[in-house]
Scaffold this motif. Structure first.
Motif, PDB file in Angstrom:
ATOM      1  N   HIS A  28       0.845  -1.197   0.000  1.00  0.00           N
ATOM      2  CA  HIS A  28       0.000   0.000   0.000  1.00  0.00           C
ATOM      3  C   HIS A  28       0.886   1.255   0.000  1.00  0.00           C
ATOM      4  N   LEU A  31       2.333   2.035  -3.527  1.00  0.00           N
ATOM      5  CA  LEU A  31       1.375   2.584  -4.479  1.00  0.00           C
ATOM      6  C   LEU A  31       0.997   4.022  -4.155  1.00  0.00           C
ATOM      7  N   VAL A  32       0.696   4.281  -2.878  1.00  0.00           N
ATOM      8  CA  VAL A  32       0.313   5.640  -2.490  1.00  0.00           C
ATOM      9  C   VAL A  32       1.488   6.598  -2.674  1.00  0.00           C
ATOM     10  N   VAL A  35       1.884   7.604  -6.366  1.00  0.00           N
ATOM     11  CA  VAL A  35       0.870   8.556  -6.813  1.00  0.00           C
ATOM     12  C   VAL A  35       1.220   9.967  -6.342  1.00  0.00           C
ATOM     13  N   MET A  65      -2.746   1.460 -14.031  1.00  0.00           N
ATOM     14  CA  MET A  65      -3.246   1.413 -12.660  1.00  0.00           C
ATOM     15  C   MET A  65      -2.832   2.651 -11.870  1.00  0.00           C
ATOM     16  N   THR A  66      -1.562   3.048 -11.986  1.00  0.00           N
ATOM     17  CA  THR A  66      -1.049   4.162 -11.191  1.00  0.00           C
ATOM     18  C   THR A  66      -1.346   5.519 -11.823  1.00  0.00           C
ATOM     19  N   ASN A  70      -5.273   5.233 -10.184  1.00  0.00           N
ATOM     20  CA  ASN A  70      -4.975   5.682  -8.820  1.00  0.00           C
ATOM     21  C   ASN A  70      -4.753   7.192  -8.755  1.00  0.00           C
ATOM     22  N   TYR A  71      -4.109   7.739  -9.772  1.00  0.00           N
ATOM     23  CA  TYR A  71      -3.877   9.177  -9.777  1.00  0.00           C
ATOM     24  C   TYR A  71      -5.197   9.930  -9.898  1.00  0.00           C
ATOM     25  N   PHE A  73      -8.074   8.887  -8.695  1.00  0.00           N
ATOM     26  CA  PHE A  73      -8.676   8.850  -7.358  1.00  0.00           C
ATOM     27  C   PHE A  73      -8.074   9.944  -6.477  1.00  0.00           C
ATOM     28  N   TYR A  74      -6.758  10.073  -6.552  1.00  0.00           N
ATOM     29  CA  TYR A  74      -6.049  11.061  -5.739  1.00  0.00           C
ATOM     30  C   TYR A  74      -6.511  12.480  -6.092  1.00  0.00           C
TER      31      TYR A  74
END
Length: 331
Positions: A28, A31-32, A35, A65-66, A70-71, A73-74
């Motif tokens: 986790h 990944l975070v 981003v 994905m990143t 995910n970006y 979402f951020y």
């Protein structure tokens, strides 16, 4: 209770540095971190809640994905998912939905710029395109930016690093052909490809190694390969690169892709850049093939632009390379 640094969020399967499929253990925290690193470096013009990101990338791939999912979402923004890539449809979506960010691959951008009516579309809403997964040719970048007015930056990464480790800046010096500088929180070195330790001089090619919070915990159930890829916190990428005096890195080849002909090390990227400069070439790939005398020799496969089909032959391309490449590098 989740331990962000130790608990695995994703098993990202990849060929890695040896071509054998294996599961990259990404936590986790990995990944975070990646981003946030991406946003700090590439998101200088991004507005939380207001971006419209067009995704044409497979989300099972670490890049999609990143950098897309995910970006997004951020950024708490809108993600437009395209089931299947079609260059003309992409241009319509950008125009109609006022897309602001368009991550992609060099092949995607090549397809877009080869649409004859591209100038009929209003693409002015885009402020950033991030290119990844393979090297972006200088000619593709220049043509795309000229036709669209959008900023196209070349970034670099690998599954083992979640994936982004380097990028050209959005604001500041962009060096065509370069993968840029390490993103925030990332260290890198160029070391001797044989001993893996000796740090090399400026402009001297060697293996790229990186360190940062985005680097994987290891390969799933593969302790030997983990020990080979991760040494003292450094990730050995398997890519041959050099660093210039300003800290910008340039990928030359994969370690396993180096062509050794008559004792000379030949890097496909250099030859591909020359081929892309020919006005008839849409796409090009260079690789080594066995040769009875030289051991290996250079071969190229080329896709011509439509208007040059049946007008250009092999000899024309070979003659074009003469004077631009050393004789032993001509495909």
């Amino acid at each position: 209770t989740i331990n962000p640094k130790e608990d695995i969020a994703v098993l990202q399967y990849t060929g890695g540095t040896t071509g054998v499929s294996k599961g990259v253990m990404l936590s986790h925290y990995n990944l975070v971190s990646n981003v946030i690193q991406t946003d700090k470096f590439l998101g200088v013009n991004s507005a939380r809640g207001k971006e419209r990101i067009l995704n044409v990338l497979p989300l099972f791939h670490v890049y999609g994905m990143t950098v897309s999912m995910n970006y997004n979402f951020y950024l708490q923004s809108t993600l437009y998912l395209v089931e299947r890539f079609d260059a003309e449809e992409i241009l319509s979506i950008i125009q109609d939905e006022k897309i602001t960010m368009f991550p992609g691959t060099p092949t995607i951008y090549v397809s877009v710029i080869n649409i004859e009516k591209i100038t009929d579309y209003d693409l002015s809403s885009i402020h950033l395109c991030i290119s990844g997964s393979s090297p972006l040719s200088v000619e593709t970048k220049r043509t795309f930016e000229k036709l669209t007015g959008a900023k196209l930056v070349d970034a670099y990464g690998l599954s083992e690093a979640s994936p982004v480790t380097h990028s050209n800046p959005v604001i500041g010096v962009q060096k065509p052909g370069s993968m840029g500088v390490p993103i925030p929180g990332t260290d890198c070195k160029i070391v001797d490809a044989e001993d893996g330790i000796t740090e090399l001089e400026i402009n001297e090619p060697g293996e790229l190694i990186v360190k940062g919070p985005q680097v994987m915990n290891g390969y799933w159930n593969r302790p030997d390969e983990t020990a080979d890829a991760l040494r003292d916190g450094w990730l050995y990428t398997g890519d041959i690169a050099y660093m210039d005096k300003d800290g910008y890195c340039f990928i030359v080849s994969r370690k396993k892709d180096v062509i050794i002909a008559s004792g000379y090390n030949i890097y496909p990227r250099e030859i591909e850049e020359v081929l892309y400069e020919h006005p008839a070439v849409s796409e090009a790939v260079v690789y080594g093939v066995p040769h009875s005398y030289r051991g290996e020799t250079v071969q190229a496969s080329i896709v011509l632009k439509k208007e040059y089909t049946n007008q250009i032959d092999e000899d024309t391309i070979i003659d074009y390379c003469k004077g631009k490449l050393a004789a032993y590098k001509i495909p």
